[in-house]
Write a protein that holds these residues in place. Sequence first.
Motif, PDB file in Angstrom:
ATOM      1  N   ASP A  72     -49.016   8.619  19.302  1.00 57.08           N
ATOM      2  CA  ASP A  72     -49.557   9.749  18.549  1.00 57.08           C
ATOM      3  C   ASP A  72     -50.213   9.285  17.251  1.00 57.08           C
ATOM      4  N   TYR A  73     -49.768   8.149  16.736  1.00 63.51           N
ATOM      5  CA  TYR A  73     -50.253   7.676  15.437  1.00 63.51           C
ATOM      6  C   TYR A  73     -50.876   6.285  15.503  1.00 63.51           C
ATOM      7  N   ASP A  74     -50.383   5.429  16.385  1.00 60.55           N
ATOM      8  CA  ASP A  74     -50.838   4.043  16.419  1.00 60.55           C
ATOM      9  C   ASP A  74     -52.136   3.897  17.211  1.00 60.55           C
ATOM     10  N   ILE A  75     -53.038   3.073  16.683  1.00 54.90           N
ATOM     11  CA  ILE A  75     -54.294   2.733  17.349  1.00 54.90           C
ATOM     12  C   ILE A  75     -54.151   1.312  17.884  1.00 54.90           C
ATOM     13  N   ILE A  76     -54.364   1.128  19.173  1.00 55.24           N
ATOM     14  CA  ILE A  76     -54.215  -0.188  19.783  1.00 55.24           C
ATOM     15  C   ILE A  76     -55.555  -0.919  19.754  1.00 55.24           C
ATOM     16  N   ARG A  77     -55.534  -2.145  19.239  1.00 59.16           N
ATOM     17  CA  ARG A  77     -56.729  -2.990  19.263  1.00 59.16           C
ATOM     18  C   ARG A  77     -56.424  -4.236  20.090  1.00 59.16           C
ATOM     19  N   CYS A  78     -57.317  -4.550  21.022  1.00 60.37           N
ATOM     20  CA  CYS A  78     -57.099  -5.715  21.872  1.00 60.37           C
ATOM     21  C   CYS A  78     -58.421  -6.164  22.481  1.00 60.37           C
ATOM     22  N   PRO A  79     -58.479  -7.403  22.981  1.00 64.89           N
ATOM     23  CA  PRO A  79     -59.653  -7.819  23.756  1.00 64.89           C
ATOM     24  C   PRO A  79     -59.756  -6.979  25.025  1.00 64.89           C
ATOM     25  N   ALA A  80     -60.969  -6.726  25.475  1.00 70.67           N
ATOM     26  CA  ALA A  80     -61.152  -5.918  26.682  1.00 70.67           C
ATOM     27  C   ALA A  80     -60.468  -6.549  27.889  1.00 70.67           C
ATOM     28  N   SER A  81     -60.324  -7.866  27.883  1.00 69.29           N
ATOM     29  CA  SER A  81     -59.706  -8.555  29.018  1.00 69.29           C
ATOM     30  C   SER A  81     -58.236  -8.199  29.196  1.00 69.29           C
ATOM     31  N   VAL A  82     -57.611  -7.623  28.170  1.00 66.42           N
ATOM     32  CA  VAL A  82     -56.199  -7.228  28.274  1.00 66.42           C
ATOM     33  C   VAL A  82     -56.041  -5.983  29.143  1.00 66.42           C
ATOM     34  N   LEU A  83     -57.105  -5.199  29.286  1.00 67.56           N
ATOM     35  CA  LEU A  83     -57.003  -3.926  30.006  1.00 67.56           C
ATOM     36  C   LEU A  83     -56.428  -4.087  31.407  1.00 67.56           C
ATOM     37  N   GLU A  84     -56.851  -5.121  32.116  1.00 62.47           N
ATOM     38  CA  GLU A  84     -56.424  -5.265  33.507  1.00 62.47           C
ATOM     39  C   GLU A  84     -54.934  -5.565  33.638  1.00 62.47           C
ATOM     40  N   TYR A  85     -54.272  -5.910  32.531  1.00 62.40           N
ATOM     41  CA  TYR A  85     -52.853  -6.250  32.582  1.00 62.40           C
ATOM     42  C   TYR A  85     -51.953  -5.131  32.054  1.00 62.40           C
ATOM     43  N   LEU A  86     -52.539  -4.038  31.590  1.00 69.88           N
ATOM     44  CA  LEU A  86     -51.725  -2.944  31.081  1.00 69.88           C
ATOM     45  C   LEU A  86     -50.947  -2.281  32.213  1.00 69.88           C
ATOM     46  N   GLY A  87     -49.729  -1.860  31.897  1.00 73.50           N
ATOM     47  CA  GLY A  87     -48.903  -1.189  32.885  1.00 73.50           C
ATOM     48  C   GLY A  87     -49.152   0.309  32.900  1.00 73.50           C
ATOM     49  N   PRO A  88     -48.569   1.006  33.867  1.00 70.06           N
ATOM     50  CA  PRO A  88     -48.749   2.463  33.970  1.00 70.06           C
ATOM     51  C   PRO A  88     -48.323   3.213  32.711  1.00 70.06           C
ATOM     52  N   ALA A  89     -47.271   2.742  32.037  1.00 71.84           N
ATOM     53  CA  ALA A  89     -46.789   3.447  30.844  1.00 71.84           C
ATOM     54  C   ALA A  89     -47.827   3.419  29.730  1.00 71.84           C
ATOM     55  N   GLU A  90     -48.431   2.257  29.502  1.00 68.81           N
ATOM     56  CA  GLU A  90     -49.442   2.139  28.448  1.00 68.81           C
ATOM     57  C   GLU A  90     -50.706   2.921  28.813  1.00 68.81           C
ATOM     58  N   ILE A  91     -51.107   2.840  30.075  1.00 64.60           N
ATOM     59  CA  ILE A  91     -52.312   3.551  30.515  1.00 64.60           C
ATOM     60  C   ILE A  91     -52.140   5.059  30.348  1.00 64.60           C
ATOM     61  N   LYS A  92     -50.966   5.553  30.654  1.00 66.44           N
ATOM     62  CA  LYS A  92     -50.713   6.990  30.544  1.00 66.44           C
ATOM     63  C   LYS A  92     -50.644   7.450  29.091  1.00 66.44           C
TER      64      LYS A  92
END
Length: 236
Positions: A108-128
């Motif tokens: 609700d408050y945190d903004i996630i910053r990461c390389p685009a290459s990390v996207l493919e490794y995100l789990g269902p919890a983070e994606i949701k």
Amino acid sequence: MDTKTGSSSSTDATMPPSEFTLFPQLPLELRLKVWGFALTEPRIVKISCKKGFTDIGRRITEYFICHNPTHPILHVNQEARFEGLTTYSYVPFFQTTSSDRYTYINFDYDIIRCPASVLEYLGPAEIKAMRKMVLEVGDAAYFGHFHMDTIVRMKNLEELELLSEHGLVYGWDKNRDVLVERLTNDFQGARFEDPGWRCPRVSIVNIKTGGVAGVIEGGPLLEGWKIGDDYPEDLV
């Protein structure tokens, strides 16, 4: 007047205190408001990951790396920690089966910053749970091919900032911004494929200057449209 130095001590009297030792004596309601104010301050949380391979050669994430310290309020005392973990729902995210590492996040408050290459490794919890995100784009030409499916699955994503790692890319026509065109086309293509998709608001930013090179306004092309519905003729 200080008799040794001749200087006045009135300046010290007007300095704001660096500590508030009476805080524990405040009513509980006031203390909780203070914790709440601190816990809802937006943070940019930088995430990367350590990649590896399984025995059969499949690429995996061994663990995620958070480049920020744990929210300091969670370490003040039991009262502050309880408030952060319950009322403000800071819970562990970015976990893997091969490591016991995790990061406390409140999306609700945190903004996630990461390389685009990390996207493919995100789990269902983070994606949701993802709501606001900053992506470092290394190669705009292949961004849509590798990452649009994951972004479309982020149903709660509201704001997305794309940082161009190598600055803006121009073609033979200096008045055309090829990078912005490519990224815009990726999102527009996904929207036409699913007119009901609630696209996040996207800002394309030059990482070197911080200037906004392009904006894609969020929202669906057709509110309420679902896969299987007749495709709207005005979008053909």
